[in-house]
Design a protein around this motif. Structure first.
Motif, mmCIF file in Angstrom:
data_model
loop_
_atom_site.group_PDB
_atom_site.id
_atom_site.type_symbol
_atom_site.label_atom_id
_atom_site.label_comp_id
_atom_site.label_asym_id
_atom_site.label_seq_id
_atom_site.Cartn_x
_atom_site.Cartn_y
_atom_site.Cartn_z
ATOM 1 N N MET A 199 1.198 4.657 -17.360
ATOM 2 C CA MET A 199 2.222 5.185 -16.458
ATOM 3 C C MET A 199 3.468 5.598 -17.235
ATOM 4 O O MET A 199 4.030 6.661 -17.009
ATOM 5 C CB MET A 199 2.607 4.128 -15.406
ATOM 6 N N ALA A 200 3.899 4.742 -18.162
ATOM 7 C CA ALA A 200 5.092 5.055 -18.965
ATOM 8 C C ALA A 200 4.881 6.345 -19.740
ATOM 9 O O ALA A 200 5.751 7.211 -19.789
ATOM 10 C CB ALA A 200 5.406 3.902 -19.902
ATOM 11 N N ARG A 201 3.700 6.473 -20.348
ATOM 12 C CA ARG A 201 3.396 7.677 -21.132
ATOM 13 C C ARG A 201 3.365 8.910 -20.240
ATOM 14 O O ARG A 201 3.856 9.976 -20.609
ATOM 15 C CB ARG A 201 2.041 7.533 -21.832
ATOM 16 N N PHE A 202 2.793 8.763 -19.057
ATOM 17 C CA PHE A 202 2.692 9.876 -18.123
ATOM 18 C C PHE A 202 4.070 10.377 -17.718
ATOM 19 O O PHE A 202 4.362 11.573 -17.782
ATOM 20 C CB PHE A 202 1.905 9.439 -16.877
ATOM 21 N N TRP A 203 4.942 9.468 -17.315
ATOM 22 C CA TRP A 203 6.275 9.873 -16.857
ATOM 23 C C TRP A 203 7.134 10.412 -18.004
ATOM 24 O O TRP A 203 7.946 11.310 -17.812
ATOM 25 C CB TRP A 203 6.982 8.731 -16.132
ATOM 26 N N ALA A 204 6.931 9.863 -19.205
ATOM 27 C CA ALA A 204 7.686 10.350 -20.360
ATOM 28 C C ALA A 204 7.346 11.815 -20.627
ATOM 29 O O ALA A 204 8.220 12.642 -20.858
ATOM 30 C CB ALA A 204 7.372 9.501 -21.588
ATOM 31 N N LYS A 205 6.071 12.130 -20.570
ATOM 32 C CA LYS A 205 5.628 13.509 -20.794
ATOM 33 C C LYS A 205 6.155 14.404 -19.665
ATOM 34 O O LYS A 205 6.611 15.524 -19.903
ATOM 35 C CB LYS A 205 4.104 13.534 -20.807
ATOM 36 N N PHE A 206 6.139 13.887 -18.460
ATOM 37 C CA PHE A 206 6.627 14.620 -17.292
ATOM 38 C C PHE A 206 8.093 15.029 -17.482
ATOM 39 O O PHE A 206 8.480 16.152 -17.227
ATOM 40 C CB PHE A 206 6.469 13.724 -16.059
ATOM 41 N N VAL A 207 8.900 14.094 -17.959
ATOM 42 C CA VAL A 207 10.320 14.380 -18.168
ATOM 43 C C VAL A 207 10.502 15.414 -19.278
ATOM 44 O O VAL A 207 11.192 16.418 -19.116
ATOM 45 C CB VAL A 207 11.089 13.092 -18.534
ATOM 46 N N ASP A 208 9.864 15.165 -20.412
ATOM 47 C CA ASP A 208 10.078 16.041 -21.562
ATOM 48 C C ASP A 208 9.469 17.417 -21.370
ATOM 49 O O ASP A 208 9.927 18.370 -21.994
ATOM 50 C CB ASP A 208 9.496 15.400 -22.829
ATOM 51 N N GLU A 209 8.432 17.512 -20.561
ATOM 52 C CA GLU A 209 7.802 18.823 -20.376
ATOM 53 C C GLU A 209 8.200 19.490 -19.069
ATOM 54 O O GLU A 209 8.914 20.488 -19.076
ATOM 55 C CB GLU A 209 6.283 18.703 -20.535
ATOM 56 N N GLN A 210 7.797 18.914 -17.933
ATOM 57 C CA GLN A 210 8.086 19.575 -16.654
ATOM 58 C C GLN A 210 9.569 19.654 -16.320
ATOM 59 O O GLN A 210 10.069 20.701 -15.929
ATOM 60 C CB GLN A 210 7.380 18.857 -15.499
ATOM 61 N N GLU A 213 13.243 9.382 -9.047
ATOM 62 C CA GLU A 213 14.005 8.574 -8.096
ATOM 63 C C GLU A 213 13.080 7.523 -7.481
ATOM 64 O O GLU A 213 13.424 6.349 -7.371
ATOM 65 C CB GLU A 213 14.610 9.485 -7.011
ATOM 66 N N LYS A 214 11.869 7.960 -7.122
ATOM 67 C CA LYS A 214 10.896 7.032 -6.521
ATOM 68 C C LYS A 214 10.500 5.964 -7.531
ATOM 69 O O LYS A 214 10.385 4.782 -7.210
ATOM 70 C CB LYS A 214 9.630 7.783 -6.081
ATOM 71 N N GLU A 215 10.287 6.376 -8.774
ATOM 72 C CA GLU A 215 9.842 5.449 -9.808
ATOM 73 C C GLU A 215 10.857 4.346 -10.063
ATOM 74 O O GLU A 215 10.494 3.208 -10.370
ATOM 75 C CB GLU A 215 9.622 6.188 -11.140
ATOM 76 N N ILE A 216 12.143 4.679 -9.999
ATOM 77 C CA ILE A 216 13.182 3.697 -10.328
ATOM 78 C C ILE A 216 13.586 2.846 -9.116
ATOM 79 O O ILE A 216 14.215 1.798 -9.269
ATOM 80 C CB ILE A 216 14.417 4.388 -10.972
ATOM 81 N N THR A 217 13.169 3.276 -7.931
ATOM 82 C CA THR A 217 13.536 2.528 -6.723
ATOM 83 C C THR A 217 12.959 1.130 -6.761
ATOM 84 O O THR A 217 11.771 0.945 -7.014
ATOM 85 C CB THR A 217 13.048 3.272 -5.467
ATOM 86 N N GLY A 218 13.826 0.150 -6.537
ATOM 87 C CA GLY A 218 13.369 -1.244 -6.508
ATOM 88 C C GLY A 218 13.272 -1.866 -7.882
ATOM 89 O O GLY A 218 12.859 -3.018 -8.037
ATOM 90 N N LYS A 219 13.630 -1.107 -8.920
ATOM 91 C CA LYS A 219 13.574 -1.670 -10.273
ATOM 92 C C LYS A 219 14.943 -1.579 -10.911
ATOM 93 O O LYS A 219 15.672 -0.598 -10.702
ATOM 94 C CB LYS A 219 12.596 -0.857 -11.138
ATOM 95 N N MET A 220 15.246 -2.582 -11.733
ATOM 96 C CA MET A 220 16.514 -2.542 -12.442
ATOM 97 C C MET A 220 16.485 -1.387 -13.440
ATOM 98 O O MET A 220 17.387 -0.563 -13.509
ATOM 99 C CB MET A 220 16.681 -3.853 -13.207
ATOM 100 N N PHE A 221 15.419 -1.382 -14.241
ATOM 101 C CA PHE A 221 15.209 -0.319 -15.219
ATOM 102 C C PHE A 221 13.789 0.193 -15.052
ATOM 103 O O PHE A 221 12.956 -0.457 -14.421
ATOM 104 C CB PHE A 221 15.366 -0.862 -16.645
ATOM 105 N N PHE A 222 13.492 1.364 -15.628
ATOM 106 C CA PHE A 222 12.120 1.864 -15.604
ATOM 107 C C PHE A 222 11.199 0.850 -16.263
ATOM 108 O O PHE A 222 10.048 0.687 -15.900
ATOM 109 C CB PHE A 222 12.021 3.207 -16.339
ATOM 110 N N GLY A 223 11.716 0.142 -17.257
ATOM 111 C CA GLY A 223 10.921 -0.849 -17.963
ATOM 112 C C GLY A 223 10.856 -2.193 -17.264
ATOM 113 O O GLY A 223 10.247 -3.135 -17.759
ATOM 114 N N GLY A 224 11.500 -2.305 -16.092
ATOM 115 C CA GLY A 224 11.495 -3.582 -15.364
ATOM 116 C C GLY A 224 12.835 -4.290 -15.483
ATOM 117 O O GLY A 224 13.881 -3.728 -15.167
#
Lengths: 232, 228
Positions: free
Chosen positions: B97-108, B138-149
């Protein structure tokens, strides 16, 4: 729909896709039993949309109810989850990074060059794209020599991350060779790769899932009439 | 080059989110490193060209003479080599998941939110498209302090270096309020949170200089699209 076990593995794919092929080879290598679901029209598929709303693309691996997307991510996930089979990535952090780098290169340069030749609007564009692709092959030949160290595969004695990443592109590459008459992998200019191709095709994890070249050529011909690219 | 125990050299650029995130990781793990800055809009140093002849880009990471490229790969290498304060999740699914979202940010996100947007003739449409993508974050970070937890991780470094401390400067320069608080409350909350962390603060480029830099890039993209 009954309860899906946490262990149940499904793969949403499409037979012509080199990206799907990567994931099937990885699953075969680790002997993971899985259900394969052919998605002919991924853009309009409910399952694809449901599990990959961001990109609406296959392959999608669904482990239990967890979707994993993007071919290289899936291959790494398979490697990191099923530990009893042969390792796909090396354990040394530097070697891992190198192997992953080459697959990034293959996707960003080789695959886009293959596409570039296929969609070239005129002879000049085509020549430029072909030249670029030939450069990619030369670089990969060097990489093969460095990584294989005299053994049969990029991964050494067994297929690894680069073998899977590049080997899955052999289908589109061969299709391109048929359409252009240019031999991209050649016994004189790329001897290492040339011999590696047969070894890769004969590997037990690859053989059962490698699409038939004639079928791919036909698929590409049909696609050329409807769209103008060889993308997934 | 000074001799350090760990023998780490990073060739980066003060304005590059890709090299800034590598610095975040090195600082988080307490790894001493030598740093060489490239003003890459102007020229490329011989050292850079020697170490990265294929791409001629930063960051270039050298550890004990071994050269690594691609920020995501460098981050994972750092995580595997210096194991304190891990930045990637332990479980394979979390990693995927982390790898997927990282690529999403840097590319899309950078494509739709910046490179295409700059060339767009219908800026409002382009902004909406970009905001649709950012909504996933926004959805990914909802309910989490950081993306990493509970603590910052790989994805915080990727998103942090790219969005608030890079793209936002470009958007500011163009007069665009891309991530207003009403629409992205969680993302804005997370931005305030990461700014509180010292090692992140040390990796934030100077705001005014960065806006100026991003506007130079905007100019280049526009000029290139006219000659294409």
């Amino acid at each position: 729909m009954g309860l899906i076990s946490d262990e149940y593995v499904r793969l949403l794919g499409a037979w012509p896709s080199p990206f799907v092929l990567r994931t099937r080879i990885a699953l075969n290598l680790k002997r993971v039993p899985y259900e394969y679901l052919e998605e002919e029209d991924s853009l309009n598929s409910e399952s694809v949309l449901n599990y990959n709303p961001v990109h609406k693309q296959i392959p999608i691996l669904i482990h239990g109810n967890k979707p994993i997307r993007e071919s290289l991510n899936i291959v790494m996930y398979v490697d990191e989850t099923w530990l009893s089979g042969p390792p796909i990535l090396p354990s040394d952090p530097f070697d891992r990074a190198v192997a992953r780098f080459w697959d990034v290169y293959i996707d960003e340069h080789c695959f886009t060059s293959i596409n570039g030749v296929a969609v070239a609007k005129d002879e000049e564009e085509r020549k430029a794209a072909i030249a670029k692709l030939e450069m990619c092959m030369a670089l990969l030949e060097e990489t093969f020599q460095e990584c294989s160290k005299g053994r049969g595969f990029f991964g050494g004695d067994n297929i690894g991350f680069i073998d899977i990443g590049f080997g899955s592109m052999l289908g589109p590459l061969k299709v391109l060779e048929k359409f252009t008459g240019v031999k991209f992998i050649h016994p004189e200019t790329t001897p290492g790769l040339f011999h590696w191709v047969d070894r890769f095709y004969s590997h037990e994890a690859v053989k059962p899932v490698m699409p038939d070249i004639e079928k791919l050529v036909e698929f590409a011909r049909l696609k050329k009439h409807t769209t103008s690219s060889l993308d997934t | 080059m000074a001799e350090k125990e760990e023998d780490v050299l990073l060739i980066g650029a003060w304005a590059s989110p890709f090299s800034r995130r590598v610095e975040m990781a090195l600082k988080l793990k307490g790894v001493p490193y030598d740093y060489s800055d490239e003003d890459y809009l102007v020229t490329k140093s011989p050292l850079l060209l020697q170490l990265n002849p294929i791409y001629k880009k930063v960051p270039v990471f050298v550890h004990k003479g071994k050269v690594l490229l691609e920020s995501h790969l460098i981050l994972e290498y750092i995580d595997q080599t210096w194991t304190r304060n891990p930045i990637l999740p332990q479980d394979p699914y979390g990693k995927a998941m982390a790898r997927f979202w990282a690529k999403f940010v840097d590319e899309q996100v950078t494509l739709i939110g910046f490179r295409s947007l700059v060339k767009s003739e219908e800026i409002d449409v382009a902004i909406k498209e970009a905001q649709e993508l950012i909504t996933y974050l926004e959805k990914e970070i909802t309910g989490k302090m950081f993306f990493g937890g509970e603590t910052i991780g790989f994805l915080d470094m990727v998103v942090g270096s790219m969005i608030p401390f890079c793209l936002v400067r470009g958007w500011e320069g163009m007069g665009i309020d891309m991530i207003p608080n009403e629409q992205f409350p969680e993302l804005n909350r997370w931005i305030e949170k990461i700014k509180e962390i010292e090692i992140v603060r040390e990796c934030i480029p100077n705001r005014e200089k960065n806006i100026e830099h991003m506007m130079k890039i905007v100019g280049r993209i526009k000029a290139a699209s006219k000659t294409a």
